[in-house]
Motif scaffolding. Structure first.
Motif, mmCIF file in Angstrom:
data_model
loop_
_atom_site.group_PDB
_atom_site.id
_atom_site.type_symbol
_atom_site.label_atom_id
_atom_site.label_comp_id
_atom_site.label_asym_id
_atom_site.label_seq_id
_atom_site.Cartn_x
_atom_site.Cartn_y
_atom_site.Cartn_z
ATOM 1 N N GLY A 157 -3.634 -9.453 -18.739
ATOM 2 C CA GLY A 157 -4.537 -8.673 -19.699
ATOM 3 C C GLY A 157 -3.501 -7.551 -19.782
ATOM 4 O O GLY A 157 -2.403 -7.527 -19.762
ATOM 5 N N ASN A 158 -4.041 -6.332 -20.461
ATOM 6 C CA ASN A 158 -3.539 -5.148 -20.849
ATOM 7 C C ASN A 158 -3.014 -4.790 -19.577
ATOM 8 O O ASN A 158 -1.684 -4.293 -19.661
ATOM 9 N N LEU A 159 -3.773 -4.551 -18.485
ATOM 10 C CA LEU A 159 -3.032 -4.454 -17.163
ATOM 11 C C LEU A 159 -3.463 -5.807 -16.511
ATOM 12 O O LEU A 159 -4.533 -6.068 -16.420
ATOM 13 N N THR A 160 -2.382 -6.158 -16.011
ATOM 14 C CA THR A 160 -2.559 -7.560 -15.270
ATOM 15 C C THR A 160 -3.141 -7.481 -13.970
ATOM 16 O O THR A 160 -2.447 -6.593 -13.126
ATOM 17 N N GLN A 161 -4.000 -8.137 -13.432
ATOM 18 C CA GLN A 161 -4.532 -8.092 -12.433
ATOM 19 C C GLN A 161 -3.876 -9.321 -11.301
ATOM 20 O O GLN A 161 -3.700 -10.456 -11.792
ATOM 21 N N VAL A 162 -3.721 -8.913 -10.149
ATOM 22 C CA VAL A 162 -3.302 -9.767 -9.097
ATOM 23 C C VAL A 162 -4.151 -9.675 -7.953
ATOM 24 O O VAL A 162 -4.244 -8.677 -7.307
ATOM 25 N N VAL A 163 -4.817 -11.016 -7.706
ATOM 26 C CA VAL A 163 -5.684 -10.958 -6.505
ATOM 27 C C VAL A 163 -4.943 -11.691 -5.279
ATOM 28 O O VAL A 163 -4.561 -12.524 -5.335
ATOM 29 N N THR A 164 -5.104 -10.956 -4.394
ATOM 30 C CA THR A 164 -4.725 -11.439 -3.004
ATOM 31 C C THR A 164 -6.048 -11.656 -2.133
ATOM 32 O O THR A 164 -7.028 -11.456 -2.637
ATOM 33 N N GLU A 165 -5.612 -12.324 -0.891
ATOM 34 C CA GLU A 165 -6.841 -12.709 -0.006
ATOM 35 C C GLU A 165 -7.355 -11.359 0.581
ATOM 36 O O GLU A 165 -8.529 -11.222 0.920
ATOM 37 N N LYS A 166 -6.681 -10.172 0.418
ATOM 38 C CA LYS A 166 -7.274 -9.007 0.828
ATOM 39 C C LYS A 166 -7.634 -7.769 -0.252
ATOM 40 O O LYS A 166 -8.188 -6.917 0.135
ATOM 41 N N ARG A 167 -7.102 -7.814 -1.538
ATOM 42 C CA ARG A 167 -7.134 -6.842 -2.205
ATOM 43 C C ARG A 167 -7.120 -7.313 -3.766
ATOM 44 O O ARG A 167 -6.565 -8.186 -4.187
ATOM 45 N N ARG A 168 -7.282 -6.314 -4.469
ATOM 46 C CA ARG A 168 -7.113 -6.761 -6.025
ATOM 47 C C ARG A 168 -5.823 -5.344 -6.554
ATOM 48 O O ARG A 168 -6.232 -4.215 -6.463
ATOM 49 N N LEU A 169 -4.820 -5.968 -7.117
ATOM 50 C CA LEU A 169 -4.092 -4.899 -7.711
ATOM 51 C C LEU A 169 -3.722 -4.985 -9.065
ATOM 52 O O LEU A 169 -4.099 -6.219 -9.724
ATOM 53 N N GLU A 170 -3.114 -4.035 -9.841
ATOM 54 C CA GLU A 170 -2.879 -4.296 -11.263
ATOM 55 C C GLU A 170 -1.421 -3.585 -11.676
ATOM 56 O O GLU A 170 -1.188 -2.742 -10.966
ATOM 57 N N ALA A 171 -0.957 -4.071 -12.785
ATOM 58 C CA ALA A 171 0.362 -3.437 -13.135
ATOM 59 C C ALA A 171 0.661 -4.042 -14.419
ATOM 60 O O ALA A 171 -0.104 -4.960 -15.205
ATOM 61 N N GLY A 172 1.465 -3.374 -15.333
ATOM 62 C CA GLY A 172 1.608 -3.990 -16.760
ATOM 63 C C GLY A 172 2.464 -5.264 -16.648
ATOM 64 O O GLY A 172 2.450 -5.951 -17.785
ATOM 65 N N THR A 173 3.403 -5.151 -15.764
ATOM 66 C CA THR A 173 4.260 -6.380 -15.544
ATOM 67 C C THR A 173 4.266 -7.183 -14.174
ATOM 68 O O THR A 173 4.096 -6.355 -13.213
#
Ligand SMILES: Cc1cc2nc3c(=O)[nH]c(=O)nc-3n(C[C@H](O)[C@H](O)[C@H](O)COP(=O)(O)OP(=O)(O)OC[C@H]3O[C@@H](n4cnc5c(N)ncnc54)[C@H](O)[C@@H]3O)c2cc1C
Length: 379
Positions: free
Chosen positions: A176-192
């Motif tokens: 997405g605009n900021l890509t979401q990375v979903v782990t077993e424990k949390r959700r993080l986001e980044a441009g790349t």
């Protein structure tokens, strides 16, 4: 703690750590996530040692290896621990491959010497030679103490403020605009998001409908207890099992002796196996090779290990971008030596530079091709 970063790197193997180190040096806010933990035995970047050489048949890799040696040396200086053990390397086997290596090394400004049969025997007294045999010797080669190198790179990354989440598995990437990375424990986001997940990369990319010709493979190494060999050069046999197929490579291992392996991996890698049992048939084949080529070589086995690597159809890595996702994968069994020098390659693509033609995901030697786990290291 913020869950937002400039770049998230998935995988803390050599590709991921080197990428994070370079991005941190470029003042990016970086997170690295690793499923097993950096250097875990299930991953490619594990174990005591890797061979390093500038003997490549393409100047790109020769230059990269020369750069890597400088960068490994800088890490040694920063951490005060030895990472490189350079004793040189002897290459032998297919004449055409040797000619291509000599030409590429010289084109890139490296030094490599031709050997006749007597020269081969002087460098490798164990090797049986016949009149007319030829080989190559170069000094900028030998061994990377890979576990020490990984630790030094990890210390640098952490010291430069990179957030490392391990062991923690990424289960989804949502671009997405900021890509979401979903782990077993949390959700993080980044441009790349950089996917540097080694043998697991193909499966992760497939969830994004990105399909790369990657073939994870399982490869075995044998450590011979022979302290008297630790100052001997490494070896690289090209085409030892027939035209186009791999041979045997090896290098000295301080504290143990010498490590030998076939440059061909096997089918049958399983994503969830985290400790591989030795393949004793392969060990018997290695000893049969020693009987034929180096009959007086010591045989006291200290350790046999199997680890995965990931083949591409042409033996070159893939470092390229698809939207917000950067691919850093397809190690093809020969990436470790480049260590910290892999970082700028990936970081340049993160920063919007075009991928190197040799490493593009749509290069002609990849399109419509399949990789085979049983292919030999071809670079
Ligand atoms: C037996 C053997 C001998 C070799 N010999 C040499 C040699 O002599 N010289 C040389 O230069 N190279 C050598 N290599 C190749 C070299 O080791 C590899 O090219 C290199 O380690 C590849 O690193 P990588 O970062 O791509 O993969 P990896 O080290 O496997 O890193 C990928 C990481 O991604 C993580 N990951 C996977 N899935 C997820 C997920 N869903 N979420 C979060 N994290 C995830 C894993 O835990 C792993 O740590 C050898 C390899 C093997 C196996």
């Amino acid at each position: 703690m913020s869950n937002s970063f400039d770049v998230i790197v998935i995988g803390a193997g050599i590709f991921g750590l080197a990428t994070a180190a370079e991005l941190a040096a470029r003042r990016r806010r970086v997170a690295v996530i690793d499923r097993f933990g950096s250097g875990h035995p299930a991953t490619s970047s594990t174990g005591r040692s890797r061979g390093i050489r500038i003997a490549y048949d393409h100047p790109f890799y020769v230059e990269l290896a020369l750069d890597a040696i400088h960068r490994w040396r800088a890490l040694e200086k920063a951490g005060g621990r030895q990472i490189l053990h350079l004793t040189g390397q002897v290459d032998f086997g297919l004449d055409t491959k040797l000619a291509a290596i000599a030409s590429a090394v010289r084109e890139a400004g490296g030094v490599i010497d031709e050997l006749d049969a007597a020269g081969l025997r002087r460098k490798l007294p164990h090797l049986l030679t016949a009149p007319g045999d030829i080989g190559l010797f170069h000094a900028q080669a030998g061994t990377v103490l890979s576990d020490t190198g990984m630790a030094a790179l990890k210390a640098k990354v952490l010291g430069d403020g990179v957030k490392l989440f391990e062991p923690e598995r990424v289960i989804a990437i949502e671009p997405g605009n900021l890509t979401q990375v979903v782990t077993e424990k949390r959700r993080l986001e980044a441009g790349t998001v950089v996917v540097a997940a080694g043998p697991w990369t193909g499966a992760l990319l497939a969830t994004l409908d990105i399909h790369m010709p990657l073939a994870p493979s399982i490869a075995q190494v044998t450590f011979i207890a022979a302290q008297e060999l630790v100052d001997r050069p490494g070896i690289g046999e090209w085409g030892g099992e027939g035209e186009g197929l791999g041979g045997v490579y090896g290098h000295p291992v301080p504290g143990i002796g010498y490590k030998l392996a076939f440059s061909t991996g096997q089918e049958g890698w399983v994503p969830d196996v985290d400790q591989w049992q030795p393949d004793y048939e392969e060990q018997a084949r290695l000893f049969a090779w020693l009987d034929r080529r180096m009959p007086d070589f010591p045989r006291q086995v200290q350790l046999v290990q199997r680890h995965p690597w990931t083949m591409t159809p042409d033996g070159d890595f893939i470092v390229d971008r698809v939207g917000p996702v950067v691919l850093a994968c397809g190690c093809s069994g020969h990436a470790f030596k480049f260590g910290p020098a892999l970082g700028p390659l990936v970081a340049d693509v993160v920063d919007g530079k075009p991928a190197h033609p040799l490493l593009r995901r749509d290069r002609p030697s990849l399109v419509g091709k399949k990789a085979a786990a049983g292919d030999a290291i071809s670079r």
